[in-house]
Design a protein around this motif. Structure first.
Motif, PDB file in Angstrom:
ATOM      1  N   GLU A  65      12.005   3.587  -4.394  1.00  0.00           N
ATOM      2  CA  GLU A  65      11.113   4.572  -5.003  1.00  0.00           C
ATOM      3  C   GLU A  65      11.046   4.395  -6.511  1.00  0.00           C
ATOM      4  O   GLU A  65       9.979   4.519  -7.122  1.00  0.00           O
ATOM      5  N   PRO A  85       9.464   5.311   0.592  1.00  0.00           N
ATOM      6  CA  PRO A  85       8.545   4.190   0.346  1.00  0.00           C
ATOM      7  C   PRO A  85       9.297   2.930  -0.091  1.00  0.00           C
ATOM      8  O   PRO A  85      10.253   3.007  -0.860  1.00  0.00           O
ATOM      9  N   GLY A 100       8.992   1.615  -7.205  1.00  0.00           N
ATOM     10  CA  GLY A 100       7.605   1.946  -6.909  1.00  0.00           C
ATOM     11  C   GLY A 100       6.920   2.735  -8.003  1.00  0.00           C
ATOM     12  O   GLY A 100       5.692   2.860  -8.009  1.00  0.00           O
ATOM     13  N   PRO A 140       5.045  -4.081  -7.206  1.00  0.00           N
ATOM     14  CA  PRO A 140       6.201  -4.124  -6.303  1.00  0.00           C
ATOM     15  C   PRO A 140       7.200  -5.188  -6.759  1.00  0.00           C
ATOM     16  O   PRO A 140       6.824  -6.239  -7.279  1.00  0.00           O
ATOM     17  N   PRO A 178       7.708  -0.374  -1.559  1.00  0.00           N
ATOM     18  CA  PRO A 178       6.500  -1.122  -1.895  1.00  0.00           C
ATOM     19  C   PRO A 178       6.626  -2.614  -1.616  1.00  0.00           C
ATOM     20  O   PRO A 178       5.639  -3.259  -1.269  1.00  0.00           O
ATOM     21  N   GLU A 179       7.838  -3.182  -1.769  1.00  0.00           N
ATOM     22  CA  GLU A 179       7.994  -4.612  -1.526  1.00  0.00           C
ATOM     23  C   GLU A 179       7.798  -4.946  -0.046  1.00  0.00           C
ATOM     24  O   GLU A 179       7.257  -6.000   0.296  1.00  0.00           O
ATOM     25  N   THR A 185       5.855  -3.181   2.021  1.00  0.00           N
ATOM     26  CA  THR A 185       4.409  -3.047   2.222  1.00  0.00           C
ATOM     27  C   THR A 185       3.677  -4.287   1.735  1.00  0.00           C
ATOM     28  O   THR A 185       2.722  -4.756   2.383  1.00  0.00           O
ATOM     29  N   HIS A 225       2.228 -10.884  -6.140  1.00  0.00           N
ATOM     30  CA  HIS A 225       3.354 -10.029  -6.529  1.00  0.00           C
ATOM     31  C   HIS A 225       4.560 -10.898  -6.862  1.00  0.00           C
ATOM     32  O   HIS A 225       5.498 -11.006  -6.067  1.00  0.00           O
TER      33      HIS A 225
END
Length: 296
Positions: A83, A280, A86, A91, A282-283, A285, A119
């Motif tokens: 988080e 969450p 994020g 990410p 993000p990496e 996702t 990314h």
């Protein structure tokens, strides 16, 4: 009482793998270093955690309780770190991605290349694991994302696992060039009775599938080779020593073999799977998005 997260992780790994030596090998540590850290954890908790019986160790009831709580604590820490990452626009972090052999080059490697462009803060550690190996690795936390198939009969689905369909892959009959069956548009598997076969290793997804399909077609396959490497299987077929059933993704065009679809057709569903996160990530996702974009 102050609990050290690293020592808690060592305890959870001991609960999973059973021996100090196995924990040491996973962490690139010496067994004595692991034992020292666990002894320190005992002092920190003021509780006996390990009972030694000869060369083996056994977790006490307190250790089993602490290992279970530690998994929850470590998962929450991982989610919190994600988080915080994020909050940035980009990410970042390390993701372990496990894929079965034919998906490594066809899906995983292209996804890693896309991630490097989109990314650069996301690092992917890529492992080759077959479907019968990857789901247990995901549950243990040895992998963050896996590419697998939900068609594997030995695979039980877990409500704590999220699945993302990627696509499908046809299973084809692989023949030496010039083989008599190569003249057919599609081949009923019953026409292959009496041939010699190359199979994947016993217990694997493709071995179980090929065995079942042959038996459903009325014959017991004469298996003369078992390889856990598709290149070896293709070479054996190319040399005329056997025939094989392989996923189309596994058929490398550099080998002089002929493929024919089966009748009725057989396909497998390719799926990405992740543990349901506490928050969450993000990496993760980003990796899933790249896998969707990379699918053929």
């Amino acid at each position: 009482m102050t609990l050290n997260p690293w020592r808690l992780r060592l305890l959870t790994e001991l609960a999973v793998y059973g021996t100090v030596r196995a924990v040491a090998q996973r962490g690139n540590l010496s067994p004595s270093a692991v034992s020292q850290q666990l002894a320190t954890l005992e002092r920190e908790t003021g509780t006996a955690l390990i009972e030694r019986t000869g060369r083996r160790v056994r977790l006490t009831a307190a250790a089993v309780l602490l290992a279970g709580r530690s998994r929850e604590i470590l998962a929450l820490m991982d989610a919190t770190e994600a988080e915080l990452r994020g909050l940035a626009d980009e990410p970042a972090g390390t993701v372990t991605l496990a894929a079965f052999q034919s998906a490594v080059h066809a899906l995983a490697s292209p996804a890693v290349e896309l991630l490097a462009e989109r990314h650069p803060g996301v690092t992917v550690v890529l492992l080759e694991l077959e479907p019968h190996e990857s789901m247990p690795a995901l549950r243990r936390g040895d992998a963050d994302v896996i590419i697998t198939t939900t068609d594997f009969v030995g695979q039980s689905l877990d409500p704590a696992i999220d699945l993302m369909p990627i696509g499908s892959d046809e299973v084809v009959l692989v023949l030496p060039a010039g083989h008599p069956l190569a003249g057919h548009d599609a081949v009923p598997l019953s026409a292959c009775a009496g041939h010699r076969w190359t199979f994947d290793v016993a217990g694997s997804y493709m071995s179980e599938l090929a065995t079942r399909l042959c038996r459903e077609s009325g014959f017991e396959p004469e298996v003369i080779c078992r390889f856990n490497n598709y290149m070896l299987a293709l070479r054996h077929v190319e040399d005329g020593g056997s025939i094989a059933l392989l996923p189309r993704l596994a058929v490398d065009p550099r080998y002089r073999v002929t493929t024919r679809p089966l009748t009725p057709p057989v396909t497998r569903r390719i799926t990405a799977a992740v543990r349901r996160p506490a928050g969450p990530r993000p990496e993760i996702t980003a990796v899933l998005t790249a896998l969707r974009a990379a699918r053929p």
